[in-house]
Design a protein around this motif. Sequence first.
Motif, PDB file in Angstrom:
ATOM      1  N   TYR A 545       0.761  -0.869  -0.207  1.00  0.00           N
ATOM      2  CA  TYR A 545      -0.293  -0.213  -0.328  1.00  0.00           C
ATOM      3  C   TYR A 545       1.113   1.356  -0.324  1.00  0.00           C
ATOM      4  O   TYR A 545       2.144   1.401  -0.009  1.00  0.00           O
ATOM      5  CB  TYR A 545      -0.535   0.117   1.421  1.00  0.00           C
ATOM      6  N   GLU A 546       0.449   2.146  -0.092  1.00  0.00           N
ATOM      7  CA  GLU A 546       1.563   3.491  -0.463  1.00  0.00           C
ATOM      8  C   GLU A 546       1.293   3.939   1.447  1.00  0.00           C
ATOM      9  O   GLU A 546       0.254   4.483   2.050  1.00  0.00           O
ATOM     10  CB  GLU A 546       0.881   4.590  -1.557  1.00  0.00           C
ATOM     11  N   ALA A 547       2.190   4.754   2.019  1.00  0.00           N
ATOM     12  CA  ALA A 547       2.554   5.232   2.155  1.00  0.00           C
ATOM     13  C   ALA A 547       1.720   6.435   3.144  1.00  0.00           C
ATOM     14  O   ALA A 547       1.449   7.274   1.806  1.00  0.00           O
ATOM     15  CB  ALA A 547       4.398   5.356   2.808  1.00  0.00           C
ATOM     16  N   GLY A 548       1.235   6.406   4.076  1.00  0.00           N
ATOM     17  CA  GLY A 548      -0.202   7.715   4.375  1.00  0.00           C
ATOM     18  C   GLY A 548      -1.456   6.591   3.696  1.00  0.00           C
ATOM     19  O   GLY A 548      -2.252   8.245   3.996  1.00  0.00           O
ATOM     20  N   GLY A 549      -1.736   5.279   2.949  1.00  0.00           N
ATOM     21  CA  GLY A 549      -2.493   5.936   2.194  1.00  0.00           C
ATOM     22  C   GLY A 549      -4.008   5.133   2.569  1.00  0.00           C
ATOM     23  O   GLY A 549      -4.960   4.543   1.667  1.00  0.00           O
ATOM     24  N   GLU A 569       6.293   4.288  -1.515  1.00  0.00           N
ATOM     25  CA  GLU A 569       6.264   5.701  -1.375  1.00  0.00           C
ATOM     26  C   GLU A 569       5.296   5.279  -3.044  1.00  0.00           C
ATOM     27  O   GLU A 569       3.731   6.868  -2.468  1.00  0.00           O
ATOM     28  CB  GLU A 569       7.393   6.645  -1.965  1.00  0.00           C
ATOM     29  N   LYS A 570       5.193   5.006  -3.683  1.00  0.00           N
ATOM     30  CA  LYS A 570       3.853   4.727  -4.771  1.00  0.00           C
ATOM     31  C   LYS A 570       3.876   3.617  -5.814  1.00  0.00           C
ATOM     32  O   LYS A 570       4.528   3.113  -5.685  1.00  0.00           O
ATOM     33  CB  LYS A 570       4.527   6.061  -6.357  1.00  0.00           C
ATOM     34  N   ILE A 571       2.214   3.351  -6.169  1.00  0.00           N
ATOM     35  CA  ILE A 571       2.314   1.848  -6.563  1.00  0.00           C
ATOM     36  C   ILE A 571       1.828   2.596  -8.532  1.00  0.00           C
ATOM     37  O   ILE A 571       0.667   3.526  -8.544  1.00  0.00           O
ATOM     38  CB  ILE A 571       1.260   1.816  -5.842  1.00  0.00           C
ATOM     39  N   GLY A 572       2.238   2.277  -8.808  1.00  0.00           N
ATOM     40  CA  GLY A 572       1.877   2.383 -10.585  1.00  0.00           C
ATOM     41  C   GLY A 572       1.558   4.097 -11.027  1.00  0.00           C
ATOM     42  O   GLY A 572       1.404   5.087 -11.052  1.00  0.00           O
ATOM     43  N   ALA A 573       3.309   4.611 -10.531  1.00  0.00           N
ATOM     44  CA  ALA A 573       2.989   5.935 -11.173  1.00  0.00           C
ATOM     45  C   ALA A 573       2.954   7.400 -11.876  1.00  0.00           C
ATOM     46  O   ALA A 573       2.927   8.163 -12.172  1.00  0.00           O
ATOM     47  CB  ALA A 573       4.615   6.456 -10.905  1.00  0.00           C
TER      48      ALA A 573
END
Length: 600
Positions: A545-549, A569-573
């Motif tokens: 999962y994206e941190a903070g998401g 940090e990111k998924i699927g930028a």
Amino acid sequence: MRAAGIQLALLLIAAGCSPGAHSAGRSTAELIADSGFHDGPHFPVGWKYRPREPAAVAPAAMVASSAPLATDAGVEVLRAGGNAIDAAVAVGFALAVAYPEAGNIGGGGYMLIRLADGRTAAIDYREIAPAAAFRDMYVDSTGALTTASVSGRAASGIPGAVAGMAQVLARYGSMPLARVIEPALRLARDGFIVDSVLAASIAEKRPLITRFAGGPTFFPGGMSLRRGSRLVQPELAATLEAIAQQGVGGFYRGRVPQLVAKEAERDCPTSVTPHWRASHGCGVITAEDFARYRPAWRTPLRTTYRGFTIYSMPPSSSGGVTVGEALNILEGFPSLAPYGTADYFHLAASAFQRAFIDRNALLGDPDFVRIPTDRLLSKRYAAERRRTILSDRATPTAALTAVQREGTETTPFSVVDAKGNAVSATTTLNSLYGSGVYVRGAGFFLNNEMDDFTSQPGIPNQFGLIQGASNAIAPGKRMLSAMAPTIVLDPAGRTFLLIGGRGGPRIITSVAQVILNVIDHRMTLADAMSAPRIHHQALPDTIRYEAGGIEPTELAKLRAMGYALGSQEKIGAQVAAIRRVRAGYEGMTDPRGDGKAAGY
Ligand code: DON
């Protein structure tokens, strides 16, 4: 260490722009009214992307791609009277110049088309393995997997981008190749001003780029290109000029293949076996491999989801089958739990996990393996899969198996033109700057797509994918992709959404989640793109999962259900999307990336 990949997709339906770039007279409130979603979604406190940002809106046509200059090239061609296919090809070539980390002529991709009259088409211009390739080419004499599929001279498949784009233009375009290459040629010959994003990307990859021959172009005088400096690529301009003048022969015959073969052989002994060469990082590509390359026309994959029709890319990409299977599994739930809840992420992750189990075990190049596509996309099979999902518990991947085989068996961009022709395409070098090998004299990077094959059963590739024998290396075979250029029609059969993404297997889960956000969670396109994403690819058996998401309370519930969780940090930028709205089209590129949508 295995490098992170990068991919680029182009969606061509009309023209669009990046968040905040254009809103062409349409207020956010109107857009939200269009989507029927009034309050904005609930994102966790402190989530890095704000809800209810405006997308680009234009009445007639829209382009969305990972690079602003490439989007501009598409709009230029549309304004000059070109159709969506002309513009998509212009974007593809411009990306090769202005977005060298992923845009390419040294790689490959896929393009999905829906014409205004309802006809659909799909072209597969994925790279293929060289004739000298073989199953264990990346396994050394001790039985260990080398890193030669990831970087260096042995990592490349035969590039398909030029052949694919030329063929699609010849069949569905209205302009000559020389005209649609013009913007790219100009950018390469006259240069363009480097922005901070490109400067940072090149600087970050300095070791890879300078290990081979990219140094003089990207680090002139040994110095990093700074924001505001001009990047001129005369060798690339000469190659583009040859393609413009001679068509595909300007790339697949004569000078370019000779230069590529020379690059493959550089610093390598000649009287050794292909096995020695490959496992020692020497290239095996020859000029004959180039001469043999052909793109493949495919029948677009079609499924339905809650009354919407989903067209996507069939194998050799796994994108369409896996997105489709996951959506079919979810469709059987009369409604999904609200966005942001553990219950929702549990269902989405469970569907992704099951679809990836089938993907990883069964999919490969359809010219080499039989794929049970109809079964994998049937509603009945989805129901079987759905029955294995428990309401309150994770299912370990090890407890699930793939469907039985019957018999034997990455930069996105999109364009819509003023007539309603729509194109969604994705192209990639695989990792950023591909294999790192820059073809001296021809001015482009070669891909490292060979890493998408199953190099060794049970051993993960750079995306952590553990794949099966269906995707084993063989000469002339296409390596399995996750690219998922997709076109969604609304229940009335009108083009509704064009979407594609990058990030290897995260393409599949990102594309599926944007579709779910729009259709099930009734988000605006901008919110659907900004919403935090999760990812599950069966193995590793973990929800990313994206941190903070995800709210801590929901994370705790997922943990209590038995999930392993890992943040990133990111998924699927780099998702790029275009959606039809009452006033025309809205276009949006991922807030996680730096693309642009624009239209008129
Ligand atoms: O075809 C594939 O699935 C991969 N080669 C895509 C690579 C990619 O998306 C890189 N992105 N970060």
